[in-house]
Design an enzyme around this catalytic site. Structure first.
Site, PDB file in Angstrom:
ATOM      1  N   LYS A 227     -12.906  71.638 -17.624  1.00 47.21           N
ATOM      2  CA  LYS A 227     -11.672  71.447 -16.879  1.00 47.21           C
ATOM      3  C   LYS A 227     -11.167  70.026 -17.105  1.00 47.21           C
ATOM      4  CE  LYS A 227     -11.271  73.273 -12.824  1.00 47.21           C
ATOM      5  NZ  LYS A 227     -11.407  73.560 -11.383  1.00 47.21           N
TER       6      LYS A 227
ATOM      7  N   ASP B  64     -20.960  66.094  -8.786  1.00 50.32           N
ATOM      8  CA  ASP B  64     -19.891  66.674  -7.974  1.00 50.32           C
ATOM      9  C   ASP B  64     -19.995  66.201  -6.527  1.00 50.32           C
ATOM     10  OD1 ASP B  64     -19.030  67.957 -10.202  1.00 50.32           O
ATOM     11  OD2 ASP B  64     -19.350  69.989  -9.464  1.00 50.32           O
ATOM     12  N   ARG B  65     -21.210  66.127  -6.021  1.00 48.27           N
ATOM     13  CA  ARG B  65     -21.398  65.675  -4.635  1.00 48.27           C
ATOM     14  C   ARG B  65     -20.960  64.227  -4.473  1.00 48.27           C
ATOM     15  NH1 ARG B  65     -27.416  66.623  -3.035  1.00 48.27           N
ATOM     16  NH2 ARG B  65     -26.628  65.998  -0.973  1.00 48.27           N
TER      17      ARG B  65
ATOM     18  N   THR C 136     -25.920 100.384   4.578  1.00 47.84           N
ATOM     19  CA  THR C 136     -26.700  99.309   3.957  1.00 47.84           C
ATOM     20  C   THR C 136     -25.808  98.245   3.324  1.00 47.84           C
ATOM     21  OG1 THR C 136     -28.551 100.808   3.539  1.00 47.84           O
ATOM     22  CG2 THR C 136     -28.490  98.768   2.267  1.00 47.84           C
TER      23      THR C 136
END
Length: 232
Positions: free
Chosen positions: A1, A80-81, A157
């Site tokens: 990106k 990223d953090r 389920t």
């Protein structure tokens, strides 16, 4: 990106560019400065172009920024953090911020108004939980995430699995918000990541609605902010 900014304004985002297309992009927008964040060796071919054509920075946790990292192992901190807390601190400089990045994993990272970052939490994302229940059991099916699922309980389920994942994950998000709200005053909550909109619609009806904002490009904003801070 790839993202193009004019000063601090996001102009345009591009994906899956070739090297030649990147070179054309640099020429078209007259790019002067650049930053790259990647753990992939294939990024080196793009790095060579950026080095040759622009004033270039390789993003890392050792780079100069306004954030004071108190993390015990900064070399293992996800880029990223780190980028999202830089962005949060820049966007809300006088506030304590909690960033919830809802992607493959869900990360919770806080930065205080003085720019101190001590750490955070990493949890399985929505699709990871669905996949884990299928792969780690003998009979549970692989259920596709339904973003419109709002039932409190399942009636078969598949819907029971969805109920557990959707309601359980949202309950986790609310619990983290409560924890940080009790720790910090004047808390700003920021959502980003591929599943941000999933949580956005649910938080709009919560008591935290006035304190949060969804910002899908928070990582890119953080990287661009480093360019400004690094070159000041």
């Amino acid at each position: 990106k790839f993202a193009v900014f004019h000063n601090r304004k996001l102009v345009e985002i591009f994906t899956d560019l070739s090297v030649n297309e990147l070179e054309s992009l640099i020429s078209k927008f007259d790019i002067q400065k650049s930053i790259l964040s990647s753990v992939s060796k294939t990024a080196e071919i793009f790095e060579d172009v950026l080095k040759n054509e622009t004033q270039y920075i390789r993003f890392s946790t050792g780079i100069k920024s306004a954030i004071k990292i108190k993390y015990k192992t900064p070399q293992t901190l996800g880029l990223d953090r780190f980028a999202v807390v830089i962005a949060a601190n820049a966007m809300y400089p006088n506030k304590n911020c909690l960033v919830i990045d809802a992607g493959t994993c869900i990360t919770y990272d806080a930065v205080d108004q003085a720019g101190n970052y001590t750490g955070g939490s990493i949890s399985p994302g929505l699709n990871m939980r669905l996949k884990a229940m299928h792969e780690q059991t003998g009979r549970l099916p692989l259920v596709k995430l339904d973003e419109n699922f709002t039932d409190d309980e399942g009636t078969d389920t598949s819907s029971a699995i969805l109920s557990g994942v959707v309601n359980g994950t949202f309950g986790e998000v609310l619990a983290f918000i409560n924890t940080y709200n009790s720790r910090y005053s004047n808390l700003q909550i920021l959502l980003c990541g591929g599943d941000a909109n999933f949580f956005d619609t649910r938080l709009k009806s919560s008591i935290f609605a006035h304190t949060y904002k969804t910002e899908p490009h928070l990582v890119l904003i953080g990287l661009n902010e480093v360019i400004h801070q690094y070159n000041d």
